[in-house]
Design an enzyme around this catalytic site. Structure first.
Site, short mmCIF file in Angstrom:
data_model
loop_
_atom_site.label_atom_id
_atom_site.label_comp_id
_atom_site.label_asym_id
_atom_site.label_seq_id
_atom_site.Cartn_x
_atom_site.Cartn_y
_atom_site.Cartn_z
N PRO B 193 16.36 -5.81 -34.81
CA PRO B 193 15.96 -7.07 -34.01
C PRO B 193 15.57 -6.86 -32.51
CG PRO B 193 18.40 -6.57 -34.76
CD PRO B 193 17.39 -5.41 -35.06
N ASP B 365 15.90 -2.33 -29.50
CA ASP B 365 16.63 -2.69 -30.46
C ASP B 365 17.96 -3.13 -30.29
OD1 ASP B 365 17.27 -0.55 -33.65
OD2 ASP B 365 18.23 -2.73 -32.94
N HIS B 366 18.25 -4.49 -30.38
CA HIS B 366 19.69 -4.92 -30.13
C HIS B 366 20.65 -4.43 -30.95
CE1 HIS B 366 22.01 -7.46 -27.96
NE2 HIS B 366 21.22 -8.50 -27.55
N ARG B 367 20.40 -3.93 -31.95
CA ARG B 367 21.62 -3.36 -32.47
C ARG B 367 22.18 -1.85 -32.18
NH1 ARG B 367 18.72 -1.54 -38.12
NH2 ARG B 367 17.61 -0.79 -36.34
N ASP B 370 22.35 -3.22 -25.65
CA ASP B 370 22.52 -4.41 -25.19
C ASP B 370 21.47 -4.68 -23.66
OD1 ASP B 370 25.92 -4.09 -26.05
OD2 ASP B 370 24.23 -5.49 -27.21
#
Lengths: 332, 396
Positions: B193, B365-367, B370
């Protein structure tokens, strides 16, 4: 619309009616006012107040309590060169005169191949919302819009009331002039002191928008405008059409607006079944079917006689119902 | 007498048995509907060819059977009306044929759509029945029509449409490097993501430092500074120097800082990796980088040269652009693209002055991380570039 001088005065609808009558009576001696209590008493709603004093009992005539007789007499006068303006105390009292209107007033032009015509105006306060007794609150415009030969006019504000009344008196054929009783003294507007006319058969676009066409007349116009203003806060922009004339309808303006917005909501306080809304729906589907983005909505009175005053408000269309119908059309 | 599923006049090969109108033991008359069959195009009733009693039903409802399969057996009563049967059959064929034609001319299926939607479809020359509706109750919406229009046309239609003169479409083989890039990009974008944020860097001081070095006879490219500053920022925000191992359920923070540089080579994008940036000086980084770029252009990079990257930068500045949404070099956690440095009026100490400003775009990578962390990371990176002397403090 004729030219209007800058001079105006603030009048309510009922005052604008009186002013319209006075303006024409001053100019044309043929104009007569007939009705129950229109003379000495000035009419049940004071619409003819002061006219008998000013123009005499020969021109402002108190009649017996006989609607059929009043209209019948007026038809005779009209054929013979007078310009009678009849007052029905309430539209619901017109039923005894219905026979005169339908079998004679609307047909004499055709019957005589235009040798005779009937330049008659029948003024009638109509509609609910003033806590009147039974029959007094009827909104039965559809009984008259069905019949060719009579025009049906219904102003929603003082300016149109005077302009349309004078245009109706000028009209060579019978005109039923409906006055929204509930709006009679609800608000005032600047009304020119001179003679002017508002063309019969032309609607007016009172609010402009792109998303939906709200169609109303008479006492429903202020309600429709309020609803339109409320939904504008939700970013829904409505065209609000004040039809002003119910027969003949301004087909062009209705079609133009619906073709622009793709959606329509019709508001009338008359019963839904065979109400004028049905005809407007038919008109829209005849002219603008392929532009429709959602089914046309109607907000109307219920299919019951107008109830007594404790239930009257439940019978009448209200702002919330209009907004709900707007949402229904938008969110289809 | 066996009643078979016959070809009902449209060259059908099989059909689904929907419903029997009769059961075993029923008396039937000629032409009486026996069974309803669904074919590819229509639903049809098969009439009884004869009068008699239903003796046996061989195929159950809901099964697909081929033409010629015996569906049921009728025991004829009395003499077989052979002649009549033939007539009936031919008559039925006619009826079926007419039905079929009507279907083809008429609506293919029931479509819900507002008149306005139908108008749009008609004006665009589209058969609304071909469109799959996504509105309430499957209603075709205006958007569905537009979406349908914008989808590429089926290839076979194209074949017929294209005139021979314009048929000379040049085809570029989609294989080798291009295909590999495509599969990596797809994998990255479908798996990670992506979130991209943008930042501005005042490059004036750094360019001054570079100029001073130049005057001293040392040439160090701006990109070398970027690489060093990235490594220092990664040391402070190690989460961006990591790999997510979903199977094991861990985020692996890498100890070495191997910075990949996206190079626009002739054969396509390739990413050589400068290893152990934390152990290298600016001049070494500069030299290695130059070497790699040459190798990339000459297509002489080895597998080792392009392996084990932990973070990637894409220096698109020389090409232009003010912002991008870079795709992360899978399985890394982040990527920064640097854009063109331009002289711009900016406000410094309440005065408008001309400074050299560069935009950067950071995808992460938003996993794993943040937005706030990513902003912290770029803020620190920006500080290092805006005050290059600060970098001295961090150098070993």
């Amino acid at each position: 619309m004729s030219t209007i001088t800058a001079k105006t005065q603030k009048l309510s609808i009922v005052q604008a009616v009186t002013d319209g009558l006075r303006t024409v009576m001053k100019e044309q001696e043929e104009v007569l006012v007939l009705g129950e209590d229109v003379g000495k008493n000035g009419g049940v709603f004071r619409a003819t107040e002061g006219l008998q004093e000013q123009f005499g009992p020969d021109r402002v005539i108190d009649t017996p309590l006989s609607e059929s007789g009043i209209v019948g007499t007026a038809i005779g006068l009209a054929i013979n060169g007078f310009l009678p303006v009849v007052e029905m105390q309430f539209l619901g009292f017109i039923y005894p005169a219905y026979e005169q209107i339908m079998t004679h007033a609307t047909r004499i032009r055709m019957r005589t191949l235009s040798h005779f015509h009937v330049p008659l105006v029948i003024r009638a306060p109509y509609g609910a919302g003033v806590k009147a007794p039974e029959i007094h609150s009827d909104s039965v415009e559809a009984l008259f819009t069905h019949m060719p030969g009579i025009k049906v006019v219904c102003p929603s504000n003082p300016y149109d009331a005077k302009g349309l009344l004078i245009a109706s008196i000028d009209d060579p054929d019978p005109v039923l002039f409906l006055e929204p009783m509930r709006s009679y003294r609800a608000f005032k507007d600047e009304v020119p002191t001179d003679r002017y006319t508002v063309e019969i058969g032309k609607a007016s676009l009172v609010e402009e928008g792109t998303d939906l066409t709200l169609i109303a007349w008479g006492a429903m116009v202020p309600l429709a405008v309020k609803a339109a203003q409320k939904v504008r806060e939700q970013n829904i922009h409505c065209d609000v059409l004040d039809l002003r004339t119910l027969y003949p309808l301004d087909k062009e303006m209705i079609a133009e607006s619906v073709q622009k917005t793709g959606r329509a909501v019709i508001v009338h306080e008359a019963h839904a079944t065979s109400g004028l809304g049905t005809d407007i729906i038919a008109l829209i589907q005849d002219t603008s079917f392929l532009y429709l983005k959602s089914p046309i909505q109607r907000v109307t009175g219920f299919d019951v006689p107008v109830p007594f005053y404790t239930l009257e408000q439940h019978y009448l269309p209200n702002e919330d119902q209009i907004i709900e119908a707007i949402h229904k059309a938008i969110q289809f | 007498m066996e009643v078979k599923l016959h070809d009902i006049g449209e060259g059908m090969t099989e059909g689904e048995i929907l419903t029997y109108f009769v059961k075993v033991g029923d008396q039937v008359l000629p032409d009486q509907p026996l069974v309803e069959v669904q074919t590819d195009k229509m639903t049809a009733e098969l009439p009884s060819p004869t009068a008699g009693t239903v003796k046996e039903i061989l195929v159950t409802e809901g099964t697909n059977v081929e033409v010629g399969t015996t569906l049921l057996i009728i025991e004829s009563s009395g003499t077989k009306p052979v002649q009549q049967k033939i007539e009936n059959t031919s008559m039925n064929r006619n009826i079926m044929t007419i039905k079929k034609v009507d279907r083809e001319n008429g609506p293919k299926r029931l479509i819900l759509a507002a008149p306005y939607t139908r108008k749009i479809a008609r004006e665009l020359g589209i058969d609304i029945e071909d469109i799959h509706g996504t509105g309430p109750a499957g209603r075709v919406t205006d958007e569905d029509v537009y979406r349908y229009v914008n989808q590429p046309e089926p290839v076979e239609e194209n074949k017929n449409d294209i005139q021979p003169t314009i048929a000379e479409v040049k085809e570029i083989p989609f294989n080798g490097r291009r295909k590999q890039i495509a599969s990596l990009m797809s994998k990255s974008l479908y798996t990670i993501p992506h979130v991209t944020h943008f930042e501005e860097v005042d490059m004036t001081n750094l360019l001054d430092s570079k100029k001073q070095l130049n005057e001293a006879g040392v040439n160090i490219s701006v990109a070398a500074f970027f690489i060093k500053a990235i490594q220092l920022s990664l040391a402070k925000y190690p989460i961006f120097n990591s790999v997510l191992d979903e199977e094991k359920g861990v985020i692996k923070l890498k100890k070495e800082y191997n910075i990949g540089i996206a190079v626009d080579a002739k054969e396509g994008l390739i990413v050589p990796v400068i290893r152990h940036v934390e152990q290298k000086t600016l001049s070494v980084i500069h030299a290695e980088m130059k070497d790699y770029i040459d190798k990339a252009q000459n297509n002489t990079l080895t597998k080792h040269d392009i392996s084990d990257g932990t973070f990637t930068i894409s220096n698109v500045g020389p090409l232009g652009g003010i912002g991008a949404t870079p795709i992360i070099n899978y399985p890394q956690t982040a990527l920064i693209a640097f854009h063109k440095t331009k002289k711009k009026p900016v406000v410094v100490n309440d005065e408008i002055v001309i400074r050299s400003i560069m935009n950067l775009s950071m995808s992460f990578d938003h996993r794993v991380a943040d937005g706030a962390t990513a902003v912290g990371f770029t803020n620190y990176f920006v500080q290092l570039l805006e005050q290059p002397t600060r970098m001295l403090l961090e150098l070993r």
